[in-house]
Scaffold this motif. Structure first.
Motif, PDB file in Angstrom:
ATOM      1  N   ASN A  17     -63.240  76.701 -53.358  1.00 53.15           N
ATOM      2  CA  ASN A  17     -63.039  76.564 -54.793  1.00 53.15           C
ATOM      3  C   ASN A  17     -61.963  77.509 -55.311  1.00 53.15           C
ATOM      4  N   SER A  18     -61.850  78.702 -54.696  1.00 52.37           N
ATOM      5  CA  SER A  18     -60.963  79.686 -55.299  1.00 52.37           C
ATOM      6  C   SER A  18     -59.676  79.965 -54.521  1.00 52.37           C
ATOM      7  N   ARG A 103     -59.958  68.601 -54.810  1.00 53.22           N
ATOM      8  CA  ARG A 103     -59.502  69.994 -54.907  1.00 53.22           C
ATOM      9  C   ARG A 103     -58.216  70.134 -55.714  1.00 53.22           C
ATOM     10  N   LYS A 144     -71.060  77.725 -42.982  1.00 55.75           N
ATOM     11  CA  LYS A 144     -71.309  78.310 -44.312  1.00 55.75           C
ATOM     12  C   LYS A 144     -72.816  78.185 -44.480  1.00 55.75           C
ATOM     13  N   LYS A 146     -75.237  79.501 -46.418  1.00 55.55           N
ATOM     14  CA  LYS A 146     -75.875  79.516 -47.752  1.00 55.55           C
ATOM     15  C   LYS A 146     -77.183  80.326 -47.750  1.00 55.55           C
ATOM     16  N   ARG A 166     -82.265  76.783 -52.955  1.00 49.10           N
ATOM     17  CA  ARG A 166     -81.097  76.575 -53.817  1.00 49.10           C
ATOM     18  C   ARG A 166     -80.127  75.562 -53.214  1.00 49.10           C
ATOM     19  N   VAL A 170     -78.674  72.274 -55.195  1.00 48.21           N
ATOM     20  CA  VAL A 170     -77.249  71.972 -55.312  1.00 48.21           C
ATOM     21  C   VAL A 170     -76.936  70.612 -54.683  1.00 48.21           C
ATOM     22  N   LYS A 174     -75.007  67.587 -56.324  1.00 49.47           N
ATOM     23  CA  LYS A 174     -73.781  67.039 -55.717  1.00 49.47           C
ATOM     24  C   LYS A 174     -73.926  65.533 -55.522  1.00 49.47           C
ATOM     25  N   ASN A 212     -69.313  70.711 -46.302  1.00 51.59           N
ATOM     26  CA  ASN A 212     -68.442  71.894 -46.192  1.00 51.59           C
ATOM     27  C   ASN A 212     -69.180  73.058 -45.530  1.00 51.59           C
ATOM     28  N   ASP A 390     -72.519  83.140 -49.936  1.00 46.24           N
ATOM     29  CA  ASP A 390     -71.442  82.154 -49.971  1.00 46.24           C
ATOM     30  C   ASP A 390     -70.426  82.363 -48.836  1.00 46.24           C
ATOM     31  N   LYS A 435     -67.687  88.521 -56.439  1.00 48.65           N
ATOM     32  CA  LYS A 435     -67.987  87.551 -57.508  1.00 48.65           C
ATOM     33  C   LYS A 435     -67.904  88.251 -58.858  1.00 48.65           C
ATOM     34  N   ARG A 439     -70.833  85.393 -63.335  1.00 49.95           N
ATOM     35  CA  ARG A 439     -71.550  84.473 -62.439  1.00 49.95           C
ATOM     36  C   ARG A 439     -73.063  84.555 -62.649  1.00 49.95           C
ATOM     37  N   GLN A 443     -74.863  81.196 -63.008  1.00 51.29           N
ATOM     38  CA  GLN A 443     -75.884  80.753 -62.059  1.00 51.29           C
ATOM     39  C   GLN A 443     -77.226  80.501 -62.759  1.00 51.29           C
TER      40      GLN A 443
HETATM   41  O1  LIG Z   1     -73.174  77.800 -56.498  1.00 46.18           O
HETATM   42  P1  LIG Z   1     -73.068  77.216 -55.133  1.00 46.18           P
HETATM   43  O2  LIG Z   1     -74.193  77.599 -54.250  1.00 46.18           O
HETATM   44  O3  LIG Z   1     -72.833  75.735 -55.169  1.00 46.18           O
HETATM   45  O4  LIG Z   1     -71.782  77.895 -54.426  1.00 46.18           O
HETATM   46  C1  LIG Z   1     -70.414  77.629 -54.766  1.00 46.18           C
HETATM   47  C2  LIG Z   1     -69.804  76.873 -53.605  1.00 46.18           C
HETATM   48  O5  LIG Z   1     -70.377  75.588 -53.561  1.00 46.18           O
HETATM   49  P2  LIG Z   1     -71.127  74.963 -52.302  1.00 46.18           P
HETATM   50  O6  LIG Z   1     -71.182  75.963 -51.202  1.00 46.18           O
HETATM   51  O7  LIG Z   1     -70.318  73.759 -51.954  1.00 46.18           O
HETATM   52  O8  LIG Z   1     -72.467  74.583 -52.837  1.00 46.18           O
HETATM   53  C3  LIG Z   1     -68.303  76.713 -53.771  1.00 46.18           C
HETATM   54  O9  LIG Z   1     -67.799  76.110 -52.589  1.00 46.18           O
HETATM   55  P3  LIG Z   1     -66.957  74.760 -52.627  1.00 46.18           P
HETATM   56  O10 LIG Z   1     -65.902  74.916 -53.664  1.00 46.18           O
HETATM   57  O11 LIG Z   1     -67.921  73.654 -52.973  1.00 46.18           O
HETATM   58  O12 LIG Z   1     -66.407  74.631 -51.228  1.00 46.18           O
HETATM   59  C4  LIG Z   1     -67.624  78.070 -53.918  1.00 46.18           C
HETATM   60  O13 LIG Z   1     -67.829  78.797 -52.725  1.00 46.18           O
HETATM   61  C5  LIG Z   1     -68.206  78.831 -55.094  1.00 46.18           C
HETATM   62  O14 LIG Z   1     -67.701  80.151 -55.094  1.00 46.18           O
HETATM   63  P4  LIG Z   1     -66.287  80.523 -55.756  1.00 46.18           P
HETATM   64  O15 LIG Z   1     -66.153  79.701 -57.003  1.00 46.18           O
HETATM   65  O16 LIG Z   1     -65.233  80.189 -54.740  1.00 46.18           O
HETATM   66  O17 LIG Z   1     -66.380  81.994 -56.009  1.00 46.18           O
HETATM   67  C6  LIG Z   1     -69.726  78.975 -54.956  1.00 46.18           C
HETATM   68  O18 LIG Z   1     -70.206  79.542 -56.166  1.00 46.18           O
HETATM   69  P5  LIG Z   1     -71.208  80.805 -56.252  1.00 46.18           P
HETATM   70  O19 LIG Z   1     -72.569  80.236 -56.283  1.00 46.18           O
HETATM   71  O20 LIG Z   1     -70.991  81.631 -55.052  1.00 46.18           O
HETATM   72  O21 LIG Z   1     -70.876  81.455 -57.519  1.00 46.18           O
END
Ligand SMILES: O=P(O)(O)O[C@@H]1[C@@H](OP(=O)(O)O)[C@H](OP(=O)(O)O)[C@H](O)[C@H](OP(=O)(O)O)[C@H]1OP(=O)(O)O
Ligand SMILES: Nc1ncnc2c1ncn2[C@@H]1O[C@H](COP(=O)(O)OP(=O)(O)OP(=O)(O)O)[C@@H](O)[C@H]1O
Length: 458
Positions: A17-18, A103, A144, A146, A166, A170, A174, A212, A390, A435, A439, A443
């Motif tokens: 995402n970032s 993306r 990854k 989680k 969690r 998610v 999704k 992912n 993450d 983070k 957040r 969250q």
């Molecule tokens: O909230 P989640 O669990 O969906 O985690 C986000 C991730 O989603 P996913 O692993 O696909 O579920 C998300 O991953 P993706 O973009 O989906 O690959 C990011 O890692 C996001 O962190 P950040 O915005 O890069 O700092 C992650 O956000 P944070 O939860 O770490 O703030």
């Protein structure tokens, strides 16, 4: 900061995402670049980022927080490189056709003037000095994992969180939003259960439906998993086994690598801390069918205990321990601490300071600590735990030639014995991005909305 850096020959490696990551032509490193939103929103003021300041802070966060918590053998400290506007334009062009469509709403900002260079974790760490004869392809599996447990202190209005992890909340969102075609049955609670059968179910499910959460690279190229799923995974050359047993051999090797006790190289606080294997089940987790069952009762104190363990010092244990720097449900942190926090103590009033606070292991306020210091510590631990929920682990492996029966002297290199072969293994933990403080609120809101919209129908 390294000036005059050359991006010629760079190739797209992956993105989240970032950030966007490119493999560099030097054959040994990757360049990680921050992305920003393409869509201009007139309600959000455009802030000129101090990119260099942000990158310097990130490097100190990795050096002073991530390395002591995970260990120097697992986490690499990046270097900052200077980039010109024309480099950014070239990179945006170069990677365009490789990026997933969803993306594209983020891109490299023309104002970005630096990036981070890391060793490429698809390669062995420090191999050239070791002279170990290797054969067959070099395979790297990225997971990854989680969040591997259910939070504690869940309030009555959010009780669903004590039955559904969690990851699955998610997944449900999704699926509803069309971001995945199929709900994954991977359950992080299985992976972190220590039960061999449950761990196997978790890894096989990731190999079946990777999303992912799993990627496989062969000789630095992604061959399986991730968002642009490459569907065939043929590892016969890697295993050189008489029979092809599909995913089972890779699954066994991943399990062994995740549980391998590593040489201790973490800070004292990290080595003294505990990790709690989750005793509660998620509705999507696999039931433990081992003779002993997944849990029992400690006869002396009548408290539930798990009969399975994750080997201490393994990478899996280290990840769980760091994820549990804060085990409290986000609602508790949000309602009791975030609401009246003091942002001045955070880097740029936003990020957790790049230093491990004193008394990190204490759950409660200690006597010599002011209320403000305590609240700062609670938020710091929560944000660092979020980073660790993450992050990704990269397992890099290659068969060792039968002519060599030695042991690598370098602590970054390990040996796995499987199916009559020996495999060299190095482990990396990547994506240890700090983070932002907001957040906590995000969250909290996300969880509320995911619970309100959760459907068992899917
Ligand atoms: O909230 P989640 O669990 O969906 O985690 C986000 C991730 O989603 P996913 O692993 O696909 O579920 C998300 O991953 P993706 O973009 O989906 O690959 C990011 O890692 C996001 O962190 P950040 O915005 O890069 O700092 C992650 O956000 P944070 O939860 O770490 O703030
Ligand atoms: N040091 C590394 N060596 C090899 N590959 C890497 C390295 N760092 C990142 N990658 C690859 O680049 C991809 C994207 O990197 P990363 O996950 O750090 O991006 P991110 O935007 O911070 O992720 P997220 O949004 O999921 O938090 C990873 O999934 C991995 O495949």
């Amino acid at each position: 900061m390294e000036a005059g850096f050359c991006i010629e020959g760079a190739e797209f490696r992956g993105e989240g995402n970032s950030s966007l990551v490119c493999a560099l032509k030097d054959g040994a490193s990757v360049l990680k670049l921050k992305k920003t939103s393409v869509v201009f929103n007139e309600n959000v003021p455009v802030i000129e980022e101090d990119w260099l300041g942000l990158h310097k802070y990130q490097v100190s966060f990795i050096r002073n927080v991530a390395v002591p918590l995970f260990g120097a053998s697992l986490v690499d400290i990046p270097t900052i490189v200077q980039l010109r506007g024309e480099d950014i334009a070239k990179l945006n062009n170069l990677v365009r056709q490789d990026r997933a469509i969803h993306r594209l709403k983020k891109t490299l900002s023309p104002s970005l003037n630096c990036g981070l260079v890391f060793p490429d974790n698809c390669l062995f760490k420090s191999l050239p000095q070791n002279n170990i004869p290797l054969e067959g392809p070099l395979v790297c599996v990225e997971l990854k994992t989680k969040m591997g447990f259910l939070p504690v202190g869940i309030p009555p209005d959010l009780q669903l969180k004590s039955r559904i992890c969690r990851f699955h909340l998610v997944q449900n969102r999704k699926f509803r939003q069309g971001r995945v075609q199929q709900i994954s049955n991977y359950c992080p609670l299985d992976l972190f259960s220590g039960c061999p059968e449950r761990m196997e179910c978790a890894i096989l499910e990731l190999l079946h439906n990777p999303q992912n959460n799993l990627r496989v690279f062969c000789d630095r190229r992604q061959i399986f998993g991730g968002e642009r799923n490459r569907s065939q995974l043929d590892l016969r050359e890697f295993f050189k086994l008489a029979r092809d047993r599909g995913a089972r051999d890779l699954c066994n090797l991943i399990k062994m690598a995740l549980c391998l006790p590593l040489k201790e190289d973490r800070c004292k606080e990290a080595t003294l801390g505990a990790a709690r294997v989750e005793l509660r089940d998620c509705l999507f987790s696999t039931k433990c069918c081992c003779d002993t069952g997944s849990s029992g009762t400690c006869p002396s104190e009548l408290i539930p205990v798990s009969r399975h363990r994750i080997p201490e010092r393994s990478v899996l244990w280290r990840i769980l321990q760091c994820q549990q720097l804060s085990s409290e449900d986000v609602s508790k942190i949000y309602r009791s601490t975030y609401a009246h926090h003091e942002p001045d103590r955070f880097f740029n009033k936003m990020y957790p300071e790049a230093v491990i606070p004193k008394n990190i292991l204490s759950e409660t306020k200690i006597q010599c600590e002011s209320q403000e210091e305590f609240e700062h510590r609670v938020l710091w631990k929560f944000l660092v735990a979020l980073t660790c929920r993450d992050c990704s682990v990269m397992l890099t492996m290659q068969r060792i030639s039968k002519s060599w029966s030695g042991k690598p002297s370098d602590p970054k290199l390990n040996v796995l014995e499987y199916g009559g072969q020996r495999y060299l293994l190095s482990i990396g933990v990547v994506d240890l991005e700090p983070k932002k403080l907001d957040r906590v609120a995000k969250q909290f809101q996300d969880d509320l909305s995911m619970i309100n919209n959760f459907s068992m129908e899917f």
